[in-house]
Design an enzyme around this catalytic site. Structure first.
Site, mmCIF file in Angstrom:
data_model
loop_
_atom_site.group_PDB
_atom_site.id
_atom_site.type_symbol
_atom_site.label_atom_id
_atom_site.label_comp_id
_atom_site.label_asym_id
_atom_site.label_seq_id
_atom_site.Cartn_x
_atom_site.Cartn_y
_atom_site.Cartn_z
ATOM 1 C CG ASP A 49 -2.025 -0.987 1.127
ATOM 2 O OD1 ASP A 49 -2.055 -1.706 0.113
ATOM 3 O OD2 ASP A 49 -2.846 -1.056 2.058
ATOM 4 C CB ALA A 50 3.931 2.111 1.917
ATOM 5 C CD GLU A 51 6.783 -1.107 -2.688
ATOM 6 O OE1 GLU A 51 7.964 -1.367 -2.519
ATOM 7 O OE2 GLU A 51 5.947 -1.951 -3.040
ATOM 8 C CE1 TYR A 52 -2.564 2.018 -6.877
ATOM 9 C CE2 TYR A 52 -3.353 3.286 -4.991
ATOM 10 C CZ TYR A 52 -3.494 2.873 -6.305
ATOM 11 O OH TYR A 52 -4.553 3.339 -7.050
ATOM 12 C CG ASP A 53 -0.989 4.935 -0.212
ATOM 13 O OD1 ASP A 53 -1.914 4.735 -1.007
ATOM 14 O OD2 ASP A 53 -1.028 4.603 0.988
ATOM 15 C CD GLU A 132 -14.260 5.368 11.539
ATOM 16 O OE1 GLU A 132 -14.777 6.450 11.896
ATOM 17 O OE2 GLU A 132 -14.785 4.565 10.767
ATOM 18 C CE LYS A 134 -7.556 3.485 4.489
ATOM 19 N NZ LYS A 134 -7.532 2.209 3.801
ATOM 20 C CG ASP A 136 -5.781 -4.089 4.654
ATOM 21 O OD1 ASP A 136 -6.309 -3.626 3.627
ATOM 22 O OD2 ASP A 136 -4.619 -4.516 4.699
ATOM 23 N NE ARG A 155 -13.009 1.695 -3.602
ATOM 24 C CZ ARG A 155 -11.951 2.214 -2.998
ATOM 25 N NH1 ARG A 155 -12.085 3.286 -2.246
ATOM 26 N NH2 ARG A 155 -10.778 1.654 -3.125
ATOM 27 C CE1 TYR A 244 -16.172 2.840 5.316
ATOM 28 C CE2 TYR A 244 -15.351 0.903 6.475
ATOM 29 C CZ TYR A 244 -15.512 1.624 5.301
ATOM 30 O OH TYR A 244 -15.019 1.122 4.133
ATOM 31 C CE LYS A 310 -14.799 7.875 8.246
ATOM 32 N NZ LYS A 310 -15.620 6.689 8.480
ATOM 33 C CE LYS A 334 -3.606 3.788 3.664
ATOM 34 N NZ LYS A 334 -2.849 3.344 2.519
ATOM 35 C CB CYS A 439 18.251 -21.164 -17.470
ATOM 36 S SG CYS A 439 16.786 -21.857 -16.696
ATOM 37 C CB CYS A 442 16.862 -25.783 -18.959
ATOM 38 S SG CYS A 442 17.028 -24.185 -19.757
ATOM 39 C CB CYS A 457 15.659 -19.213 -19.339
ATOM 40 S SG CYS A 457 15.906 -20.798 -20.125
ATOM 41 C CB CYS A 463 13.520 -24.078 -19.857
ATOM 42 S SG CYS A 463 13.669 -23.513 -18.166
HETATM 43 S S1 IVH Z 1 -14.542 6.201 5.307
HETATM 44 C C1 IVH Z 1 -15.813 9.073 1.870
HETATM 45 N N1 IVH Z 1 -13.724 4.656 7.258
HETATM 46 O O1 IVH Z 1 -10.538 2.904 3.103
HETATM 47 C C2 IVH Z 1 -15.044 8.234 2.798
HETATM 48 N N2 IVH Z 1 -13.092 4.090 5.048
HETATM 49 O O2 IVH Z 1 -8.911 4.604 1.353
HETATM 50 C C3 IVH Z 1 -15.545 6.857 2.944
HETATM 51 N N3 IVH Z 1 -11.779 2.044 4.923
HETATM 52 O O3 IVH Z 1 -12.717 2.966 0.389
HETATM 53 C C4 IVH Z 1 -14.602 5.959 3.579
HETATM 54 N N4 IVH Z 1 -11.787 1.557 7.052
HETATM 55 O O4 IVH Z 1 -12.544 0.825 1.792
HETATM 56 C C5 IVH Z 1 -13.713 4.876 5.933
HETATM 57 N N5 IVH Z 1 -13.126 3.336 9.068
HETATM 58 C C6 IVH Z 1 -13.121 3.566 7.770
HETATM 59 C C7 IVH Z 1 -12.467 2.709 6.881
HETATM 60 C C8 IVH Z 1 -12.471 3.018 5.534
HETATM 61 C C9 IVH Z 1 -11.397 1.166 5.864
HETATM 62 C C10 IVH Z 1 -11.444 1.909 3.510
HETATM 63 C C11 IVH Z 1 -12.593 2.004 2.558
HETATM 64 C C12 IVH Z 1 -12.280 3.160 1.686
HETATM 65 C C13 IVH Z 1 -10.793 3.237 1.776
HETATM 66 C C14 IVH Z 1 -10.275 4.591 1.470
#
Ligand code: IVH
Length: 723
Positions: A49-53, A132, A134, A136, A155, A244, A310, A334, A439, A442, A457, A463
């Site tokens: 996730d960190a790399e993606y972000d 709250e 997050k 996974d 989604r 949530y 939030k 994160k 290789c 083989c 290879c 192979c």
């Molecule tokens: S709120 C408009 N709360 O994180 C905001 N998302 O990176 C709606 N997720 O698509 C999301 N825990 O799949 C919210 N406590 C939490 C969450 C949460 C996991 C996920 C969710 C979201 C993604 C966003």
């Protein structure tokens, strides 16, 4: 790959020219789209996730600096990947958006300060916020009408998801009815479907016993279970749910005017909500709760990857609104990637189905974030040397050696990476790692193409790591097209030891008829008298095959159907091509531009250095020569296949006249015929082209008289080359 992340985070966006920015924007866009597909559709991410972000942030930073790049297709406006096609689509009445990310405490402080600025509040004004975990898992939207669960959707791309209603109905934590007086007529509950650690371990145990692939992590297991076409399978996988957020709500239907108030109502309505949800007043309180959750992380029993903040007041949420794909009123803070230091005992090279040699670090096992890690990815040869994807140094240019103490990182839950080397602990006798050029499976040559990071290879035909894939290609429709030999049969024949390389296919019948054969094919699993006979017949008719199919079937890198034809149009036969390949010397010290045979190959219409090099590499490998020879003993290549409709000269009648400069008359004729043209000796109304060389006489005059198209030798070559 981590190398890409390293590259993208190291160059300052401000230093990019518009041209560089456009290129990188496109490259990142493609890379991100690939990751999105693997994450959202295939449930098989390849980066943390960190790399993606990091990629995503970089992409957005480039768009901020170069707004003209924000086209319709900008990824920044999209969330996730388009839904896959096996489920019905559901359009979300209110889009399911994503969250902005932060890693550092300062970013959280800046988030709170930004909200105050946006709302015009004093710098010390208190803004109540919820905090709250997050979760996974994967987000899901549950639509209740008159309190009854009507539709559940994933989604998807944020706007359109997949209909997983039947599957969600099997989740016992999701109520079929919301029983309370204040449940509005329409209410879309949003939350996370996830799998707990114990259940995850049990599922993987079951997968293992059934000989099925293991899930990489609970998130993938949850996604794989929810996106099952058969709800019975979903029902057998214990999924859970936390609510949530919400989507469409009928007018005036919200049960409270704060985030925390709605969550409390959810609870009352029978929806599971996370018990670690609290309301905070300042950034300090948010951070304190973050650390408290971080401490409890390992004992929660389910995966979380951060804390979500939030704004509590829904009125303020409305004022704050959204910026591109995420709300201004929420933030995902994160957790940092989990790291540990251990010793790299040795580097193992794995060979993939396509022949790619991938180095893997074999580590002294160590626990990282509760998981025992004994393998880590080393990506490729350059990564070991300390060179990143763009050629720039990574890890300060420090190489990785067997015996080194290394930092490994588990971020998200993908394969751990080696991210650092403890130079001061390097054993005195540690030697720079020499990446194999043979290789390990083989022993054929493994080569790296210009500009490629992967070493491959070249012994694909023999192979073991690639054999099944190669044989499958060999018998496929556009190659040898052998009916009755599909992927399953190829796999089985390989496992039974019946077909280890292409030539074996053609000796199958004889071996089967041998009285000494232990088991006849007709007696094997999945086969009978008729199917075996049919297969042998299908093989028999392919003992003659157009030479272009023969070449294509060999599976030489970059030699697809078109290049196979191009090469054979020039060289005519496999033998001639092989001879040319064996003689060709690509550019190097001895021949700065390559020798003559090389020059001829790259001068072949449509063939460039990349293809030529692949052909040269292929025939340079004695294993391949042997496999081709064995095949040529069984199969007779026939003239190049000409598809009548394709090629500008196919089906045309041509007359050559006068002295040609670039080829002899015989050569010209052979070439025209290879391309499907008919060569005539005299000009008539039926003639399509007259190719006139120097001193053309009566035939040219006749062509003019009849109005037949007259081409120069060069014009003809151009026309023919286009075919
Ligand atoms: S709120 C408009 N709360 O994180 C905001 N998302 O990176 C709606 N997720 O698509 C999301 N825990 O799949 C919210 N406590 C939490 C969450 C949460 C996991 C996920 C969710 C979201 C993604 C966003």
């Amino acid at each position: 790959m981590a190398t890409d992340t390293a590259r993208t985070t190291e160059i300052d966006v401000a230093a990019l020219t518009a041209d560089e920015a456009a290129k990188e924007h496109a490259r990142l866009g493609e890379e991100i789209a690939g990751h999105d597909k693997r994450y959202y559709q295939d449930d098989a991410p390849t980066v943390s996730d960190a790399e993606y972000d990091a990629l995503r942030r970089r992409y957005e930073a480039i768009e901020d600096a170069f707004p003209e790049l924000k086209g319709m297709d900008s990824l920044s406006e999209k969330v996730g990947a388009a839904p896959s096609s096996k489920f019905a689509k559901i359009r979300h009445a209110v889009p399911m958006l994503s969250l902005g990310n932060a890693f550092a405490a300062e970013e959280v402080e800046e988030f709170v300060a930004r909200i105050r600025r946006f709302l015009g509040l004093a710098t010390d004004a208190e803004v109540a916020m919820t905090a709250e975990p997050k979760i996974d898992g994967l987000s899901c939207s549950l639509r209740y009408e008159e309190g009854r669960l009507i539709v559940a959707a994933t989604r998807g791309d944020g706007f359109e998801g997949e209909d997983v209603t039947q599957n969600v109905r099997t989740i016992s934590e999701v109520p079929q009815h919301l029983k309370a007086k204040d449940v509005p007529a329409v209410f879309e509950v949003r939350g996370e479907v996830y799998m707990g650690h114990t259940d995850f371990a049990a599922i993987n145990e079951r997968q293992k016993e059934a000989g099925k692939p293991l899930f990489a992590n609970p998130r993938n297991a949850a996604a794989g279970s929810l996106r099952q076409l058969d709800p019975k399978i979903t029902a057998s996988r214990p999924l859970r749910f936390f609510a949530y957020a919400w989507g469409e709500v009928s007018e005036g239907g919200l049960p409270a005017d704060t985030q925390s108030g709605v969550i409390t109502a959810f609870n009352r309505w029978g929806l599971p909500t996370n018990p670690l949800t609290v309301v905070c007043r300042t950034a300090e309180e948010l951070l304190a709760h973050y650390h408290s959750i971080e401490e409890q992380r390992a004992s929660l029993g389910y995966d979380i990857d951060g804390v979500v903040y939030k704004v509590d007041s829904l009125a303020l949420q409305r004022r704050l609104g959204f910026v591109s794909r995420s709300p201004r009123w929420a933030l995902a803070h994160k957790f940092p990637a989990q790291r540990a230091i251990t010793q790299l005992e040795r580097i193992e090279i794995q060979v993939g189905r396509t022949g790619a040699l991938t180095p893997v670090a074999k580590l002294t096992p160590i626990t990282v974030g509760g998981v025992v890690v004994s393998n880590a990815s080393l990506h490729n040869e350059d990564y070991i040397k300390g060179i990143g994807g763009g050629g720039e140094p990574i890890r300060g240019g420090i190489d990785i050696r067997e015996g080194d103490w290394v930092t490994i990182q588990r971020a998200g839950d993908v394969i751990p990476q080696v991210v650092g080397v403890e130079l001061e602990r390097r054993p005195a006798d540690a030697k720079p790692y020499e990446f194999p050029t043979l290789c390990p499976v083989c022993h054929s040559h493994a080569v790296r193409e210009d500009g490629e990071v992967v070493r491959r290879c070249t012994g694909g035909l023999i192979c073991a790591a690639q054999a099944v894939e190669r044989i499958r290609h060999f018998v496929s429709r556009d190659a040898f097209d052998i009916e009755g030999l599909g992927e399953k049969q190829v796999q089985a024949f390989y496992e039974w030891g019946l077909v280890k390389q292409p030539a074996d296919i053609f000796t199958l019948a004889a071996r089967d008829a041998d009285p000494a054969a232990l088991t006849r094919l007709k007696n094997r699993d999945g086969w009978g008298e008729t199917s075996a006979r049919n297969l042998f017949a299908a093989i028999e008719v392919r003992r003659q095959v157009p030479v272009n199919r023969f070449l294509y079937a060999l599976g030489i890198r970059h030699v697809g159907e078109t290049n196979a034809k191009r090469l054979l149009r020039h060289y005519g036969t496999i033998e001639a091509l092989r001879e040319a390949a064996l003689n060709a010397v690509p550019p190097g010290e001895e021949h700065p531009k390559g020798n003559e045979a090389w020059a001829e190959m790259v001068a072949t219409e449509g063939i460039g250095a990349v293809v030529a090099e692949a052909v040269v590499d292929f025939f340079a490998e004695p294993n391949n020569e042997a496999a081709v020879d064995a095949l040529l003993k069984e199969v007779t290549p026939e003239p190049l296949e000409v598809v009548a409709a394709s090629g500008a000269v196919a089906g045309k009648t041509v007359v050559f006249t006068g002295a040609l400069e670039k080829m002899t008359r015989d050569e010209a004729k052979a070439m025209a015929e290879r391309l499907g043209a008919k060569v005539a000796g005299s000009v008539s109304k039926k003639t399509d082209y007259v190719v006139a060389g120097a001193d053309a006489g009566s035939k040219l005059a006749k062509a003019r008289e009849l109005g037949v198209a007259v081409l120069s030798e060069d014009e003809w070559l151009e026309l023919a080359g286009a075919g």
